[in-house]
Each structure stands twice: as C-alpha cells, then as structure tokens.
Design a protein around this motif. Structure first.
Motif, short mmCIF file in Angstrom:
data_model
loop_
_atom_site.label_atom_id
_atom_site.label_comp_id
_atom_site.label_asym_id
_atom_site.label_seq_id
_atom_site.Cartn_x
_atom_site.Cartn_y
_atom_site.Cartn_z
N ILE A 396 4.72 -7.25 -8.50
CA ILE A 396 5.92 -6.59 -7.97
C ILE A 396 5.55 -5.22 -7.40
N PHE A 397 4.73 -4.47 -8.13
CA PHE A 397 4.30 -3.16 -7.64
C PHE A 397 3.63 -3.28 -6.27
N ALA A 400 6.47 -4.78 -3.67
CA ALA A 400 7.71 -4.02 -3.50
C ALA A 400 7.49 -2.53 -3.36
N ALA A 401 6.27 -2.06 -3.61
CA ALA A 401 5.99 -0.63 -3.48
C ALA A 401 4.85 -0.36 -2.50
N ALA A 419 10.99 -0.90 -7.08
CA ALA A 419 10.01 -1.75 -7.75
C ALA A 419 10.21 -1.69 -9.26
N GLN A 422 13.06 -3.90 -10.18
CA GLN A 422 12.67 -5.31 -10.14
C GLN A 422 11.88 -5.71 -11.38
#
Length: 433
Positions: A396-397, A400-401, A419, A422
């Motif tokens: 996710i990091f 989403a980041a 992030a 999430q």
C-alpha cells in the motif's frame, strides 16, 4: 489472503491429521533409523516433498542434483509454485510439504497456514553454527517471532547496489559514480546524464519501487506492533519520500516503462537499483551494455549503507515426519561448498565467509574486473519490529504513496495520510476475520 482464509479450516484439519499420523506412525521408526546410521548400515530411503516459490524456483534442479549427490538416500520431490500449484492448492489437496522455499514478501501466508515452526531444537541438535551467517541475519530472523524463535533459514542475500551504464557516462563526458555516495550525490549525477541525444531520451536514474520500499534504509517500520496501526505518516517517511521521489522530478527522468527492460535491453538508463539481476548481465553485455557497479547510496547522517534484510528462506513445516532429514538438507545448502557454487552463479552468499565472497559471480561471463565488492557494502540494518500486516502495508505504501508522489499526482502529506488510512482499513478488516 482471501483465498487462504476460505481454505484455512480445511488446511488446519489436514495439518492436524498429518501431525497425528506422523506421531503415531513414526514413534518407533526414528530409533530404528538411528540404529541403522550408528551401525553403518545403509540409510532408509527418504522422499522429501519440496515446495519452492518466488525467484528461487530457478534453483530447483540445481538443488535436487546437489542433494542427490550428498544424500543418495534422499529424493527431493519438487513442486513449483504456479497456477494450480500454489501452497494453498497443495495443502487443500491434502499434502503438506516437508521443506519449503519461500520469499519474504509472502511470509505471512506461511504464518497464516501454520507452516512455520521453531528451528532452534534442530539447530542445536545438529550443531548448526549460526555464527557462520552474515552479521544481522540472526537478529533479523528472530525479530519475525514474538518469542524470538528461529522460524526460517535465509539462504541468500538480496543486497542492492547501483548498476551503471558506462557507455552513457562516456557519451556525455560525465565522471562515473563512486562508492560511498549519498542519495543527494546520486541526484546531482542523475541530472547530468538525463539528456536527449539523437532523438533518444536517456534517463539518469530509475529504480524498482517495491524493492526500495522493502529495503527501508531509514529503519522506520510500517505498522506499530503495540497498536496495530499504520506508522508511516512521520517526518522520517516524509524525508524518505522527498529524497526518493526527487529523481523522477528531474526534467526528462520521469518513470516510464520497466526499469529492468530499459537498463538491460533498451540501454537508455544510466543508473538503476532494485532486485539483483546480475545473472542476466552477460547476455546484455553481448548486446553492447558496458556495466559496472557502485555501492547503494546512503541518506545524509547515516554512517554507511544499511538496509532491512530481504532474503528468500527455507522453512520446515511442524507436521513433517522428516524434520531431521529436512534440516540436514538445509544445513548442507548453507555449507561453504554449496554457498560457493551459488555465489559463483551470482547469488549473494548468506554466510560470512571472505573466501566465498571472493567467488561471487565468477561463473558469469564478462564480469572480471568489475566492482563486485559493491554488493557487499549493503549491510543488514538493525531490524525494525514486525507485524503480520507488514507485507500488505509495504504494498500500500508503494502504490498509494511512493508512486503517486513521483508521478506528480499527490503531494507527500496527502499521499502519506491516505496511504495510512488504507493500511488501517486493511488491518481492521483482517482483525475481524
């Protein structure tokens, strides 16, 4: 993971049945085998079901051959991860492997499926010297367990280095990068070799996004083990994102396509880092690539390049009746003999042996005289506390980041906040299962 959850009840039932069966059927066999070994009689044939996953799949045939020569009574029945043959498929079919090779990013799968067991009793019984392993390996492995257990045996390192294309530097009259640089040094060099020449856009520096996230050079962690909440919206992660996304903001250096293809085949990337694909260099060099290496840069304030360990590993499921044989195979694969064979093929040895390190990549054509020592400057950092949610948190990091920031779609503060949200939603959903 959803698939694993659906199968979990059946898998646990199968595992428990296997444990009970092995306990009943093997209570007297081990004594008989020991007597046979002590008397010098031939050892009884043993077949080990060996499940292999990730990049280590390519080693399957080599491992089978080596084990057969060392242990004539042992046969490895190898199952390669693939469509219809995932670890979930194998267990759901009523079979539990005796030995598993897996990748660190999927460690939670094995934990969920209860395929991890403490190797400490086997390590002690067979007098395996953990002091042979590279500095930092033992502490890192023990950090994967709340009880400090030794749940897995890493078998090679995935140290990072900077690969660079000397032809691009020569073309533009720019000095080559050096060992011991900071990321800021790298940024300044990347600007100089990001150019368009004869209609071709050359990019100064590219990297594999998920790989640099897993390296976690600032040792910050992704989830707080005390609260089971995401811990990425911090000043340290902001610093990391600011540095690592700065490269793609260089005019002409925006991320485009696969960095591996662009470096090896298209040869339009001046410098790159990510997974170690040194075994693929000879073919690229025959096609004109002039490559060399320097050590992975460090962040300002760091004394050297150190990263979180990201290594494939072996585990022995608790239900196997062949624990001792499986561990003897592991111990052999960790020997100087086998580690040297693997090192010569371009696999970074997990053992702390200068003699073995000197053999690194010697079987790969065209790498004589290259700065191969650069790979051994990426030391293993002190491990950060781990949780069951780290694998997904890192994904996710990354998506989403890191990626949205270097694509210019989000600012750092927004990306980290979203992030983190999430990750927390993912953890909450997992805790409800």
């Amino acid at each position: 993971m959803q698939r694993g959850r659906k199968l979990f009840g059946l898998i646990v039932t199968v595992s428990i049945a296997a444990i009970m069966t092995s306990a009943c059927s093997n209570s007297g066999k081990s004594v008989e085998k020991n007597k046979a070994a002590d008397s010098g009689a031939p050892l009884a044939p043993v077949t080990l079901t060996f499940f292999t996953h990730g990049n280590s799949i390519v080693l399957a045939e080599t491992i089978e051959s080596l084990v057969q020569k060392k242990f004539p009574h042992v046969t490895l029945k190898t199952i390669k991860d693939g469509k219809g043959t995932t670890i979930f498929d194998i267990l759901n079919g009523g079979q539990t492997p005796d030995l598993i090779s897996y990748s660190l990013g999927s460690l939670q799968d094995l934990r969920t499926l209860r395929l991890l067991g403490d190797l400490t009793p086997l390590i002690q019984k067979h007098r395996f010297d953990l002091g042979r392993l590279a500095p930092g390996v033992v502490d890192t492995v023990k950090s994967y367990s709340d009880k400090g257990e030794f749940l897995l045996m890493p078998f090679e390192l995935n140290n990072n280095a900077i690969y660079y294309n000397k032809n691009i530097f020569d073309n533009f009259g720019v000095p080559y990068p050096k060992d011991g640089m900071t990321w800021e040094d790298m940024f300044n060099i990347a600007k100089k070799v990001t150019r368009t020449d004869n209609g071709v856009q050359y990019k100064g520096f590219q990297y594999n996004a998920l790989n640099v996230v897993y390296k976690d050079q600032l040792a910050q962690g992704f989830v707080d083990p005390k609260t089971n909440k995401a811990s990425i919206n911090t000043d340290a992660w902001k610093q990391w994102l600011d540095v690592m996304t700065s490269f793609y903001k260089i005019d002409g250096n925006a991320q485009a396509g696969d960095e591996k293809v662009n470096f090896l085949k298209n040869q339009t990337v001046a410098m790159r880092t990510g997974p170690n694909y040194i075994t693929e260099l000879p073919a690229a060099m025959e096609a004109g690539l002039n490559v060399d290496f320097v050590s992975l840069p460090r962040f300002n304030g760091m004394s050297g390049s150190s990263s979180q360990m990201n290594a494939p590993f072996y585990v022995i499921p608790p239900s196997t009746p062949h624990k001792d044989t499986a561990f003897q195979v592991i111990a052999f694969l960790m020997s100087d003999e086998v580690q040297t064979i693997m090192a010569r093929q371009g696999r970074i040895p997990i053992i702390n042996s200068e003699n073995v390190k000197k053999e690194y990549a010697k079987d790969l054509k065209g790498l004589d005289g290259k700065n191969l020592a650069a790979f051994f400057q990426d030391a293993i950092a002190k491990p950060v506390p781990t949780t069951a949610y780290d694998g997904q948190a890192k994904s996710i990091f990354t998506n989403a980041a890191l990626v949205p920031v270097y694509q210019g779609k989000k600012d750092i503060n927004t990306a980290l906040r979203e992030a983190e949200e999430q990750i927390n939603k993912y953890i909450e959903s997992e805790m409800k299962k």
